[in-house]
Motif scaffolding. Structure first.
Motif, PDB file in Angstrom:
ATOM      1  N   ILE A  58       2.605 -67.055  61.429  1.00 27.20           N
ATOM      2  CA  ILE A  58       3.447 -66.107  60.695  1.00 27.20           C
ATOM      3  C   ILE A  58       3.193 -66.271  59.199  1.00 27.20           C
ATOM      4  N   ASP A 103      10.952 -52.922  58.618  1.00 27.13           N
ATOM      5  CA  ASP A 103      10.552 -52.817  60.023  1.00 27.13           C
ATOM      6  C   ASP A 103       9.090 -53.215  60.188  1.00 27.13           C
ATOM      7  N   LYS A 106       8.848 -56.999  60.079  1.00 27.20           N
ATOM      8  CA  LYS A 106       9.335 -57.575  61.335  1.00 27.20           C
ATOM      9  C   LYS A 106       8.289 -57.448  62.446  1.00 27.20           C
ATOM     10  N   LYS A 107       7.560 -56.340  62.486  1.00 28.85           N
ATOM     11  CA  LYS A 107       6.497 -56.170  63.483  1.00 28.85           C
ATOM     12  C   LYS A 107       5.350 -57.139  63.219  1.00 28.85           C
ATOM     13  N   ILE A 109       5.694 -60.092  61.854  1.00 38.03           N
ATOM     14  CA  ILE A 109       6.225 -61.386  62.296  1.00 38.03           C
ATOM     15  C   ILE A 109       6.131 -61.514  63.815  1.00 38.03           C
ATOM     16  N   GLU A 110       6.608 -60.501  64.528  1.00 37.11           N
ATOM     17  CA  GLU A 110       6.601 -60.545  65.998  1.00 37.11           C
ATOM     18  C   GLU A 110       5.176 -60.651  66.544  1.00 37.11           C
ATOM     19  N   ILE A 113       3.815 -64.251  66.003  1.00 39.90           N
ATOM     20  CA  ILE A 113       4.374 -65.223  66.951  1.00 39.90           C
ATOM     21  C   ILE A 113       3.555 -65.229  68.234  1.00 39.90           C
ATOM     22  N   LYS A 114       3.203 -64.060  68.719  1.00 36.51           N
ATOM     23  CA  LYS A 114       2.454 -63.956  69.970  1.00 36.51           C
ATOM     24  C   LYS A 114       0.990 -64.340  69.812  1.00 36.51           C
ATOM     25  N   ARG A 130      11.938 -66.056  73.395  1.00 32.95           N
ATOM     26  CA  ARG A 130      11.964 -66.040  71.942  1.00 32.95           C
ATOM     27  C   ARG A 130      13.065 -65.101  71.461  1.00 32.95           C
ATOM     28  N   THR A 131      13.873 -65.578  70.524  1.00 36.83           N
ATOM     29  CA  THR A 131      14.830 -64.707  69.857  1.00 36.83           C
ATOM     30  C   THR A 131      14.629 -64.840  68.357  1.00 36.83           C
ATOM     31  N   LEU A 132      14.888 -63.777  67.643  1.00 31.75           N
ATOM     32  CA  LEU A 132      14.740 -63.786  66.187  1.00 31.75           C
ATOM     33  C   LEU A 132      16.054 -63.320  65.576  1.00 31.75           C
TER      34      LEU A 132
END
Length: 135
Positions: A58, A103, A106-107, A109-110, A113-114, A130-132
């Protein structure tokens, strides 16, 4: 490529040395598996590696896209199973320091993570939750 030298120190303890830097990590068997639980167990290190890897990837993405995640915390819960003894689930809660990410950010970041190499090395049999949260 990194080389790590791991030495058994007795009493269910190991010392891992990162040969390039000389940094060392001690592990201890957990109390539920005949150890003293006085430091990270090898499976704790796996869980910590997952979180550290995700934060690093990230961080690389946010440097590229010119925003930061400084102060972000990941709380990781490791769930063990038996027959064979193994990690059956990792529950990761990412706590970002503020809520003013767009937004698009955030995409990013997501996706990061993957994309972490540890995440991509995990067996499909292991559940990853996973929770954010932001702010």
């Amino acid at each position: 490529m990194a080389t790590i030298r791991t030495t058994y120190k007795g009493n269910l303890r190991t010392e891992a040395e990162h040969l390039q830097s000389g940094a060392k990590i001690i592990t201890d068997a957990p109390t539920d598996n005949q150890g003293k639980g006085e430091t990270f167990s090898p499976t704790d290190m796996f869980a910590a590696a997952y979180a550290s890897c995700a934060l690093t990837i990230i961080g690389i993405a946010t440097q590229t896209h010119k925003f930061d995640i400084d102060g972000t915390i990941v709380e990781t819960t490791k769930v063990m199973g038996n027959s064979p003894r193994r990690i059956v689930e990792l529950i990761l809660h990412f706590k970002f320091p503020h809520d003013n990410y767009s937004d698009k950010e955030k995409k990013i970041i997501e996706g990061a993570i993957k994309a972490c190499p540890v995440a991509n090395s995990v067996s499909q049999e292991m559940t990853i939750t996973r929770t954010l949260s932001f702010g």
